[in-house]
Design an enzyme around this catalytic site. Structure first.
Site, PDB file in Angstrom:
ATOM      1  N   ARG A 118       0.866  -1.183   0.000  1.00 46.84           N
ATOM      2  CA  ARG A 118       0.000   0.000   0.000  1.00 46.84           C
ATOM      3  C   ARG A 118       0.898   1.227   0.000  1.00 46.84           C
ATOM      4  O   ARG A 118       1.527   1.534   1.002  1.00 46.84           O
ATOM      5  CB  ARG A 118      -0.915  -0.038   1.235  1.00 46.84           C
ATOM      6  CG  ARG A 118      -1.504   1.307   1.585  1.00 46.84           C
ATOM      7  CD  ARG A 118      -2.620   1.228   2.567  1.00 46.84           C
ATOM      8  NE  ARG A 118      -2.245   0.721   3.897  1.00 46.84           N
ATOM      9  CZ  ARG A 118      -1.560   1.404   4.823  1.00 46.84           C
ATOM     10  NH1 ARG A 118      -1.094   2.607   4.548  1.00 46.84           N
ATOM     11  NH2 ARG A 118      -1.306   0.867   5.996  1.00 46.84           N
ATOM     12  N   HIS A 134      -3.619   4.280   4.723  1.00 44.89           N
ATOM     13  CA  HIS A 134      -4.592   3.182   4.907  1.00 44.89           C
ATOM     14  C   HIS A 134      -5.986   3.653   4.495  1.00 44.89           C
ATOM     15  O   HIS A 134      -6.654   3.032   3.675  1.00 44.89           O
ATOM     16  CB  HIS A 134      -4.591   2.722   6.370  1.00 44.89           C
ATOM     17  CG  HIS A 134      -5.777   1.876   6.704  1.00 44.89           C
ATOM     18  ND1 HIS A 134      -5.919   0.586   6.238  1.00 44.89           N
ATOM     19  CD2 HIS A 134      -6.903   2.148   7.410  1.00 44.89           C
ATOM     20  CE1 HIS A 134      -7.080   0.095   6.658  1.00 44.89           C
ATOM     21  NE2 HIS A 134      -7.687   1.025   7.365  1.00 44.89           N
ATOM     22  N   TYR A 169       4.114   5.233  11.558  1.00 47.54           N
ATOM     23  CA  TYR A 169       4.475   3.836  11.839  1.00 47.54           C
ATOM     24  C   TYR A 169       5.352   3.163  10.786  1.00 47.54           C
ATOM     25  O   TYR A 169       5.701   2.009  10.922  1.00 47.54           O
ATOM     26  CB  TYR A 169       3.209   2.988  12.086  1.00 47.54           C
ATOM     27  CG  TYR A 169       2.161   3.057  10.972  1.00 47.54           C
ATOM     28  CD1 TYR A 169       2.292   2.284   9.821  1.00 47.54           C
ATOM     29  CD2 TYR A 169       1.053   3.896  11.072  1.00 47.54           C
ATOM     30  CE1 TYR A 169       1.348   2.337   8.808  1.00 47.54           C
ATOM     31  CE2 TYR A 169       0.098   3.960  10.068  1.00 47.54           C
ATOM     32  CZ  TYR A 169       0.248   3.177   8.936  1.00 47.54           C
ATOM     33  OH  TYR A 169      -0.672   3.231   7.928  1.00 47.54           O
TER      34      TYR A 169
HETATM   35  C1  LIG Z   1     -13.930  -6.706  12.184  1.00 46.36           C
HETATM   36  C2  LIG Z   1     -13.158  -5.426  12.045  1.00 46.36           C
HETATM   37  N1  LIG Z   1     -12.171  -5.165  12.903  1.00 46.36           N
HETATM   38  C3  LIG Z   1     -11.453  -4.018  12.766  1.00 46.36           C
HETATM   39  C4  LIG Z   1     -11.747  -3.129  11.757  1.00 46.36           C
HETATM   40  C5  LIG Z   1     -10.924  -1.866  11.592  1.00 46.36           C
HETATM   41  N2  LIG Z   1     -10.061  -2.056  10.398  1.00 46.36           N
HETATM   42  C6  LIG Z   1     -10.402  -1.555   9.204  1.00 46.36           C
HETATM   43  S1  LIG Z   1      -9.297  -1.972   8.012  1.00 46.36           S
HETATM   44  C7  LIG Z   1      -8.332  -2.801   9.120  1.00 46.36           C
HETATM   45  C8  LIG Z   1      -7.064  -3.462   8.684  1.00 46.36           C
HETATM   46  C9  LIG Z   1      -7.270  -4.398   7.582  1.00 46.36           C
HETATM   47  O1  LIG Z   1      -6.025  -4.824   7.118  1.00 46.36           O
HETATM   48  P1  LIG Z   1      -5.901  -5.765   5.868  1.00 46.36           P
HETATM   49  O2  LIG Z   1      -6.839  -6.913   6.013  1.00 46.36           O
HETATM   50  O3  LIG Z   1      -4.474  -6.076   5.691  1.00 46.36           O
HETATM   51  O4  LIG Z   1      -6.465  -4.878   4.672  1.00 46.36           O
HETATM   52  P2  LIG Z   1      -5.857  -3.508   4.100  1.00 46.36           P
HETATM   53  O5  LIG Z   1      -6.471  -2.413   4.894  1.00 46.36           O
HETATM   54  O6  LIG Z   1      -4.385  -3.552   4.232  1.00 46.36           O
HETATM   55  O7  LIG Z   1      -6.314  -3.451   2.677  1.00 46.36           O
HETATM   56  C10 LIG Z   1      -8.893  -2.767  10.386  1.00 46.36           C
HETATM   57  C11 LIG Z   1      -8.305  -3.412  11.576  1.00 46.36           C
HETATM   58  C12 LIG Z   1     -12.808  -3.452  10.892  1.00 46.36           C
HETATM   59  N3  LIG Z   1     -13.130  -2.650   9.850  1.00 46.36           N
HETATM   60  N4  LIG Z   1     -13.478  -4.611  11.030  1.00 46.36           N
END
Ligand SMILES: Cc1ncc(C[n+]2csc(CCOP(=O)(O)OP(=O)(O)O)c2C)c(N)n1
Ligand SMILES: [Mg+2]
Length: 377
Positions: free
Chosen positions: A258, A262, A271
């Site tokens: 990415r 985020h 970070y």
């Molecule tokens: C069940 C849940 N827990 C926490 C969140 C908050 N949250 C949104 S995106 C994210 C990280 C996701 O990381 P990844 O699966 O690697 O996807 P990326 O954002 O890197 O595309 C989190 C913890 C959420 N949306 N849903």
């Protein structure tokens, strides 16, 4: 103590075809027709330019928070290009480019991020689920869709998208387990972009790869260079063909990065280092694909100008849509809404009717009887 080897043959393969300078490993050339390569390129450029435009729209307050895709264009488009229209796409929340490939109009995606209910509706003929914000919850749904397709004998494959962080969720493991047990026609595309917000991959898993997690569920997993659109397409096509032939699911781990924030609510300088970002910028999927197409003489003139004009026209249509109905936010979450939400809805409705009334003395409606349905304004 003597032991018996039960499974000596587990292996996880890695596929890369186009290096960071756009040089092709000719022995691995997937021979994608030039028309498809040009279409992929156009959508990659559009994905990048739309991302930039959406960040500006968000900063100007014209749309809300969204998750940019910069750096992940090849992972998304290489994989989605392997699907047919009758197949199903199940997105997470970072698949703008892949959704556009599937026919989501740009203005509809903008409406979604501006809080309009209409932005979340796939067209009736479209075999796509809408954006899913709760991490990994779309994966059991994807397996359910694939099970239904198998049960009904539909000629359909389900492709589900998720991130590296999603592999730490129970939903991911439950979905993978059922996908394996039922041998459903599903393809799991994990965009391993190295970060789950501020949590790095090494804090998500002690596994050497994410692809190998499929082995525990009894189906193949492959790791690909996710910034190489040719490799992603080749791996996804193989997985889709396998699923369509009735040979079950596959997990494809796209190793990518990415490059941006985020979401527009995030500051990644808190970070991760600039050096890390710069290292991945050298592996940019768009730069290497441009170099490759240029070498082959397949780079059309005017692509950037054309996609910018397409985006500008879509932004105009989006802005002409008229104001959103705030009362919609109270709909759909509950069949029988709890009393406090009914009261809040009535309060918002009253304020909308009398926008200049004294906010210090809002009308306080009495809570309705349980079971009373809310109707839209
Ligand atoms: C069940 C849940 N827990 C926490 C969140 C908050 N949250 C949104 S995106 C994210 C990280 C996701 O990381 P990844 O699966 O690697 O996807 P990326 O954002 O890197 O595309 C989190 C913890 C959420 N949306 N849903
Ligand atoms: Mg991630």
């Amino acid at each position: 103590m003597p032991r018996t080897v039960l499974e000596p043959r587990f292996q996880v393969e890695y596929l890369s075809i186009l290096d960071s300078d756009g040089h092709l490993d000719a022995s691995l050339d997937p021979h994608i027709p030039p028309d498809l390569l040009k279409r992929l390129y156009r959508f990659m450029v559009l994905g990048r330019r739309l991302d930039e435009r959406m960040v500006r729209l968000q900063r100007q307050g014209r749309i809300g928070t969204f998750a940019p895709i910069k750096g992940q264009e090849a992972s998304q488009l290489g994989s989605i290009a392997a699907l047919r229209a009758q197949d199903w796409m199940v997105p997470s929340f970072r698949e703008t480019a892949a959704m556009h490939w599937r026919g989501w109009p740009i203005e509809k995606m903008l409406l979604f991020y501006a809080g309009y209910l209409e932005g979340g509706h796939p067209a009736p003929e479209q075999h796509d689920l809408p954006v899913t914000i709760p991490v990994a919850t779309q994966l059991p749904h994807a397996v359910g869709l694939a099970y239904a397709a198998q049960y009904r004998g539909d000629d359909a494959v389900v492709m589900a998208f998720f991130g590296d962080g999603a592999t730490s969720e129970g939903d991911f493991h439950e979905a993978m387990n059922f996908a394996g047990v039922w041998s459903v026609p599903a393809v799991f595309i994990c965009q391993n972009n190295q970060w789950a917000i501020s949590v790095p991959l090494k804090k998500q898993t002690h596994s050497r790869t994410l692809a190998q997690k499929a082995l525990a569920y009894g189906f193949p997993g492959i790791q690909v260079d996710g910034n190489d659109v040719l490799a992603v397409y080749a791996a996804a096509k193989e997985a889709v063909d396998r699923a369509r032939a009735g040979d079950g699911p596959t997990l494809v781990e796209c190793v990518t990065y990415r490059l941006g924030v985020h979401t527009t609510a995030d500051d990644p300088t808190k970070y991760r280092t600039n050096e890390e970002v710069a290292e991945w910028e050298r592996k940019d999927p768009l730069t290497r694909f441009t170099a490759y197409l240029d070498k082959r003489g397949w780079l059309d003139d005017g692509v950037e100008e054309a996609v910018d004009a397409e985006i500008a026209a879509a932004v105009q249509r989006f802005e002409a849509f008229g104001p959103a109905d705030p009362l919609v936010m109270f709909d759909h979450a509950y069949a029988d809404p709890p009393a406090h939400l009914v009261a809040q809805r009535a309060e918002v409705a009253a304020r909308l009717e009398r926008p200049h009334a004294d906010p210090e003395s809002p009308p306080v409606p009495s809570p309705p009887m349980r079971g009373q349905r809310m109707s839209r304004r």
